[in-house]
Design a protein around this motif. Structure first.
Motif, PDB file in Angstrom:
ATOM      1  N   UNK A 120     -27.375   9.583 -45.499  1.00 47.21           N
ATOM      2  CA  UNK A 120     -28.057  10.224 -44.373  1.00 47.21           C
ATOM      3  C   UNK A 120     -27.198  10.048 -43.123  1.00 47.21           C
ATOM      4  N   UNK A 121     -26.414  11.072 -42.815  1.00 43.21           N
ATOM      5  CA  UNK A 121     -25.540  10.991 -41.643  1.00 43.21           C
ATOM      6  C   UNK A 121     -25.943  11.980 -40.558  1.00 43.21           C
ATOM      7  N   UNK A 122     -27.083  12.662 -40.768  1.00 42.69           N
ATOM      8  CA  UNK A 122     -27.535  13.618 -39.750  1.00 42.69           C
ATOM      9  C   UNK A 122     -28.985  13.387 -39.348  1.00 42.69           C
ATOM     10  N   UNK A 123     -29.564  12.261 -39.783  1.00 40.02           N
ATOM     11  CA  UNK A 123     -30.953  11.934 -39.462  1.00 40.02           C
ATOM     12  C   UNK A 123     -31.044  10.478 -39.023  1.00 40.02           C
ATOM     13  N   UNK A 124     -32.055  10.176 -38.224  1.00 40.60           N
ATOM     14  CA  UNK A 124     -32.327   8.788 -37.852  1.00 40.60           C
ATOM     15  C   UNK A 124     -33.021   8.130 -39.031  1.00 40.60           C
ATOM     16  N   UNK A 125     -32.323   7.235 -39.710  1.00 44.11           N
ATOM     17  CA  UNK A 125     -32.846   6.620 -40.933  1.00 44.11           C
ATOM     18  C   UNK A 125     -34.122   5.836 -40.673  1.00 44.11           C
ATOM     19  N   UNK A 126     -34.344   5.387 -39.423  1.00 42.08           N
ATOM     20  CA  UNK A 126     -35.560   4.633 -39.106  1.00 42.08           C
ATOM     21  C   UNK A 126     -36.805   5.517 -39.179  1.00 42.08           C
ATOM     22  N   UNK A 127     -36.599   6.847 -39.107  1.00 41.47           N
ATOM     23  CA  UNK A 127     -37.727   7.771 -39.178  1.00 41.47           C
ATOM     24  C   UNK A 127     -38.161   8.030 -40.621  1.00 41.47           C
ATOM     25  N   UNK A 128     -37.293   7.730 -41.554  1.00 40.62           N
ATOM     26  CA  UNK A 128     -37.599   7.971 -42.971  1.00 40.62           C
ATOM     27  C   UNK A 128     -37.251   6.724 -43.785  1.00 40.62           C
ATOM     28  N   UNK A 129     -37.928   5.609 -43.502  1.00 42.98           N
ATOM     29  CA  UNK A 129     -37.570   4.353 -44.179  1.00 42.98           C
ATOM     30  C   UNK A 129     -37.975   4.335 -45.654  1.00 42.98           C
ATOM     31  N   UNK A 130     -37.060   3.889 -46.461  1.00 41.32           N
ATOM     32  CA  UNK A 130     -37.286   3.676 -47.893  1.00 41.32           C
ATOM     33  C   UNK A 130     -36.403   2.501 -48.295  1.00 41.32           C
ATOM     34  N   UNK A 131     -36.732   1.807 -49.380  1.00 36.53           N
ATOM     35  CA  UNK A 131     -35.816   0.774 -49.862  1.00 36.53           C
ATOM     36  C   UNK A 131     -34.594   1.432 -50.501  1.00 36.53           C
ATOM     37  N   UNK A 132     -33.408   1.192 -49.955  1.00 33.00           N
ATOM     38  CA  UNK A 132     -32.208   1.716 -50.604  1.00 33.00           C
ATOM     39  C   UNK A 132     -32.111   1.129 -52.013  1.00 33.00           C
ATOM     40  N   UNK A 133     -31.537   1.888 -52.929  1.00 34.29           N
ATOM     41  CA  UNK A 133     -31.359   1.383 -54.293  1.00 34.29           C
ATOM     42  C   UNK A 133     -30.503   0.119 -54.280  1.00 34.29           C
ATOM     43  N   UNK A 134     -29.484   0.087 -53.432  1.00 43.04           N
ATOM     44  CA  UNK A 134     -28.624  -1.102 -53.387  1.00 43.04           C
ATOM     45  C   UNK A 134     -29.390  -2.321 -52.875  1.00 43.04           C
TER      46      UNK A 134
END
Length: 319
Positions: free
Chosen positions: A250-264
């Motif tokens: 996600x390089x074009x969105x604010x990741x804080x707006x769509x929080x999920x647990x990353x697989x890593x």
């Protein structure tokens, strides 16, 4: 004599083929037993290819669609009691219901019940296909938490489904078991997520012999009051949120707006689990950018080598 010999040979092969065909038909229509769970979709709400995506992950798929790329959904069938249930009402619901019908071997297109997790587009908007413009369904039972129920009853076009009795909403409660058949029950539980219009729930799906956890959407595991590790230990299968493999997607969105647990992050959390516990985990709900959608990717193979599973479309799991 030569003609007669050829005729006899032809009749022999015709009879043999006919027997094979009958055997195949009988095998295909043989009644199934027990409770089975079917993976009817694995993608995130927007699907794959994703609207507006100009990246390589989607450009090829716009030209040559992969018909196994469907939005996340599970189907559960109690074959003994001839009952089928759908988890999530996605934009891909028409084809998913047809697949569920084939697995259940029932005549009806509509399932005996639908369970929703929350009011984000990939998880409930498929309800539109039950309306007068499409199926014109009659009294399909919809299992819904209180806030979700209120949202559907008080907002169009969903309240039209209620008014026309296309759906009958049965309210369910947090942590309270719903007994669906003699062989099958479901327990909803709330999880932290962006709850703009409804609460968000996961489900524990319990068959006669085994059980499964279904959490397609959640914020970070640390925000949940429960321990995901402990919850995994209580079931035989766990279908867990894997929307993003890592933040680089996600390089074009604010990741804080769509929080999920990353697989890593999840694999780091689960890395010390015994092999038996790791094998329970099936990652699901993949964003179109997620390399786990590609079973030839390094990320996919690395995950498998660690002992985890990637949810596969149309896979059957016995409960």
């Amino acid at each position: 004599m030569k003609v007669k010999g050829h005729l006899l040979l032809f009749m022999f092969f015709a009879i043999a083929c006919s027997k094979k065909e009958k055997k195949a038909v009988l095998h295909a229509s043989a009644p199934k037993s027990g409770v089975s769970l079917y993976i009817l979709g694995t993608a995130q709400d927007g699907g794959s290819p994703h609207i507006g995506c100009k990246k390589e992950c989607c450009s090829i798929l716009f030209e040559n669609p992969d018909h196994e790329r469907k939005v996340v959904s599970l189907g559960v069938v109690d074959h003994e009691n001839s009952k089928s249930f759908l988890f999530e009402a996605t934009p891909d619901m028409p084809s998913q219901l047809r697949l569920l019908k084939e697995h259940s071997q029932k005549d009806e297109e509509a399932p005996d019940g639908i369970f929703l997790t929350h009011a984000h587009i990939g998880h409930y908007t498929g309800l539109m296909y039950l309306g007068r413009e499409a199926m014109g369904a009659k009294a399909v039972v919809l299992y819904s938490m209180p806030k979700m129920k209120s949202f559907l009853e008080n907002n169009g076009p969903w309240n039209q489904l209620v008014d026309l009795k296309n759906i009958l909403i049965t309210e369910i409660e947090n942590e309270k078991r719903v007994q669906l058949t003699s062989n099958l029950s479901v327990i909803p539980f709330t999880v932290p997520h962006r709850d703009e219009y409804s609460e968000t729930v996961g489900y524990k799906i319990i068959g006669n012999h085994k059980s499964a956890l279904f959490i397609p959407d959640i914020d970070k595991w640390s925000k949940w009051e429960k321990s995901i590790v402990e919850e995994i230990s209580k079931v035989d299968f766990a279908f867990l949120d894997a929307t993003f493999h890592d933040g680089k997607e996600i390089n074009n969105r604010d990741i804080s707006e769509i929080p999920h647990p990353f697989v890593i992050e999840s694999t780091k959390l689960f890395e010390r689990l015994p092999d038996k516990e790791k094998a329970k985990i099936h990652f699901i709900h993949f964003n179109h950018t997620n390399p786990l959608l590609n079973d030839n990717s390094d990320e996919f193979n690395n995950l498998i080598n660690q002992g985890f599973n990637v949810a596969q479309f149309n896979k059957k799991i016995d409960l």
